[in-house]
Scaffold this motif. Structure first.
Motif, PDB file in Angstrom:
ATOM      1  N   ALA A  85       0.963  -1.390   0.017  1.00 14.44           N
ATOM      2  CA  ALA A  85      -0.007  -0.050   0.021  1.00 14.44           C
ATOM      3  C   ALA A  85       0.721   1.378   0.028  1.00 14.44           C
ATOM      4  CB  ALA A  85      -0.921   0.099   1.213  1.00 14.44           C
ATOM      5  N   TYR A  86       0.129   2.214  -0.698  1.00 13.24           N
ATOM      6  CA  TYR A  86       0.950   3.774  -0.639  1.00 13.24           C
ATOM      7  C   TYR A  86       0.013   4.386  -0.134  1.00 13.24           C
ATOM      8  CZ  TYR A  86       3.632   7.657  -2.243  1.00 13.24           C
ATOM      9  OH  TYR A  86       4.111   8.858  -2.432  1.00 13.24           O
ATOM     10  N   ASP A  87       0.261   5.477   0.490  1.00 13.82           N
ATOM     11  CA  ASP A  87      -0.566   6.535   1.123  1.00 13.82           C
ATOM     12  C   ASP A  87      -0.630   7.882   0.118  1.00 13.82           C
ATOM     13  OD1 ASP A  87      -1.737   8.463   2.623  1.00 13.82           O
ATOM     14  OD2 ASP A  87      -1.341   7.814   4.444  1.00 13.82           O
ATOM     15  N   LEU A  88      -1.446   8.295  -0.609  1.00 14.90           N
ATOM     16  CA  LEU A  88      -1.337   9.427  -1.346  1.00 14.90           C
ATOM     17  C   LEU A  88      -1.932  10.555  -0.784  1.00 14.90           C
ATOM     18  CD1 LEU A  88      -1.912   6.840  -3.829  1.00 14.90           C
ATOM     19  CD2 LEU A  88      -1.490   8.787  -5.352  1.00 14.90           C
ATOM     20  N   THR A  89      -1.544  10.868   0.287  1.00 15.17           N
ATOM     21  CA  THR A  89      -2.182  11.944   1.269  1.00 15.17           C
ATOM     22  C   THR A  89      -1.834  13.352   0.691  1.00 15.17           C
ATOM     23  OG1 THR A  89      -2.218  13.009   3.467  1.00 15.17           O
ATOM     24  CG2 THR A  89      -0.183  11.737   2.673  1.00 15.17           C
ATOM     25  N   VAL A  90      -2.722  14.251   0.544  1.00 15.79           N
ATOM     26  CA  VAL A  90      -2.299  15.636   0.151  1.00 15.79           C
ATOM     27  C   VAL A  90      -3.096  16.701   0.900  1.00 15.79           C
ATOM     28  CG1 VAL A  90      -1.835  15.064  -2.276  1.00 15.79           C
ATOM     29  CG2 VAL A  90      -4.293  15.427  -1.726  1.00 15.79           C
ATOM     30  N   ALA A  91      -2.839  17.844   1.303  1.00 11.01           N
ATOM     31  CA  ALA A  91      -3.467  18.644   1.959  1.00 11.01           C
ATOM     32  C   ALA A  91      -4.690  19.155   1.361  1.00 11.01           C
ATOM     33  CB  ALA A  91      -2.464  19.805   2.247  1.00 11.01           C
ATOM     34  N   GLU A  92      -5.680  18.823   2.152  1.00  8.63           N
ATOM     35  CA  GLU A  92      -7.091  19.519   1.598  1.00  8.63           C
ATOM     36  C   GLU A  92      -7.531  18.567   0.523  1.00  8.63           C
ATOM     37  OE1 GLU A  92      -8.887  23.699   2.474  1.00  8.63           O
ATOM     38  OE2 GLU A  92      -8.427  23.247   0.585  1.00  8.63           O
ATOM     39  N   GLY A  93      -7.192  17.526   0.432  1.00 10.03           N
ATOM     40  CA  GLY A  93      -7.574  16.661  -0.696  1.00 10.03           C
ATOM     41  C   GLY A  93      -9.129  16.478  -0.657  1.00 10.03           C
ATOM     42  N   ILE A  94      -9.392  16.474  -2.064  1.00 11.87           N
ATOM     43  CA  ILE A  94     -11.126  16.145  -2.367  1.00 11.87           C
ATOM     44  C   ILE A  94     -11.244  15.154  -3.533  1.00 11.87           C
ATOM     45  CG2 ILE A  94     -11.601  18.742  -1.687  1.00 11.87           C
ATOM     46  CD1 ILE A  94     -11.418  19.561  -4.700  1.00 11.87           C
ATOM     47  N   PRO A  95     -12.393  14.676  -3.500  1.00  9.06           N
ATOM     48  CA  PRO A  95     -12.739  13.543  -4.497  1.00  9.06           C
ATOM     49  C   PRO A  95     -12.362  13.808  -5.782  1.00  9.06           C
ATOM     50  CG  PRO A  95     -14.488  14.002  -2.705  1.00  9.06           C
ATOM     51  CD  PRO A  95     -13.637  14.836  -2.823  1.00  9.06           C
TER      52      PRO A  95
END
Length: 331
Positions: A85-95
């Protein structure tokens, strides 16, 4: 001096100034688009651009992707058993951003088993257009189809801001923070192993300041979620959606805002018409205990672990924390 000579000198001076200005912006590169692989990031680096660059070269390493806002950076992808698994976290991410990235990766050749998406109490507020109009939150031009010249010109053919000059000092002052930013994208195993955070006293004033959003992006967000579900179904990819926890001060502020209260309720109701999901957003003993929060938006890593445990064991360990909402079941 003749008019022609004056004109030539003026044009030469202007072009020289523009060149020096662009050169300065290129080398300081506070958004990280000119030097995306350096190991220390500037203060305003564009996560969406850098993650896309990374995934272009490494998508084949993963069969499971986590999409989400900065809250999801506290969910360790290595704790998902049996998954790469990889976490594609981004600030204030939206759909909308998750959909475009997912669509791009699948078209590139990514072979995925599962996609996990953490939604938020602002998923129905923040618009894709607002992110595209801000240099810090623009998506990669390969994702959006934007002309590459137009993309880079936004960063390097502009007037310098105070932040450009401050970065020269801050880049070295906060070196450890930038190393963490680097690892969150390029070396997540190291990032989560070395992850540190400073937690205030539970009674600190910071917990009295709610984190709030405004705006109505409900229609576009729901459409993007439908597109994600359809895309994954077409490619045999399992999807898991959940709504992240909300710290009690921020939750109360949302409930006291009639427009946001109605909008969030409608978001959850409509979401149940699209897919199953896990709801961690309702008030519970975790949301009410400031020791579980860094401020009024981000939970601490152990709460991220509990989210994963609740989802994959499909078992509620804390009342109202991770209720499994079946499709068309929300009331």
């Amino acid at each position: 001096m003749t008019y022609k000579k004056w004109f030539q000198i003026s044009i030469t001076t202007i072009l020289s100034l523009l060149f020096v200005n662009s050169l300065f912006l290129y080398f300081t590169d506070i958004y990280g688009v000119a030097h995306p692989n350096r190991k220390t990031f500037p203060t305003a680096f564009t996560q969406r651009f850098l993650i896309t660059n990374y995934m272009l070269e490494n998508y084949h390493k993963y069969d499971t992707l986590l999409f989400g806002s900065s809250r999801v950076q506290f969910i360790n992808p290595q704790h998902i058993l049996g998954a790469k698994a990889y976490d594609l976290t981004v600030a204030e991410g939206i759909p909308q951003e998750y959909y475009l990235m997912l669509k791009f990766l699948i078209s590139t050749g990514a072979k995925l088993k599962s996609v996990l998406i953490g939604l938020d109490n602002f998923s129905q507020n923040v618009s894709f257009a607002s992110h595209q109009n801000a240099l810090e939150t623009k998506s990669h031009y390969l994702i959006t189809g934007e002309d590459s010249y137009k993309f880079y010109s936004d960063y390097f053919f502009r007037l310098p801001q105070k932040r450009d000059f401050q970065d020269i000092k801050n880049r070295y002052k906060h070196l450890n923070l930038f190393k963490m930013h680097y690892n969150i994208i390029y070396n997540q195993e190291k990032a989560f192993k070395e992850q540190t955070y400073s937690q205030p006293n539970p009674n600190a004033p910071i917990y009295n300041n709610p984190t709030t959003w405004h705006g109505d992006n409900l229609k576009n967000s729901l459409e993007a979620i439908r597109d994600i579900k359809l895309l994954c179904d077409q490619h045999g990819i399992k999807t898991i959606f959940w709504i992240n926890p909300i710290q009690h001060t921020s939750y109360d502020a949302m409930q006291n805002d009639r427009v946001n209260k109605v909008l969030f309720k409608k978001f959850k109701s409509e979401l149940a018409n699209i897919t199953d999901y896990y709801d961690f957003s309702e008030p519970n003993q975790i949301s009410k205990d400031n020791r579980n929060w860094l401020e009024t938006s981000h939970f601490i890593p152990k709460i991220g672990d509990l989210i994963i445990k609740t989802i994959f064991e499909d078992k509620v360990y804390v009342k109202n924390f991770g209720t499994h909402i079946k499709k068309q079941e929300y009331k």
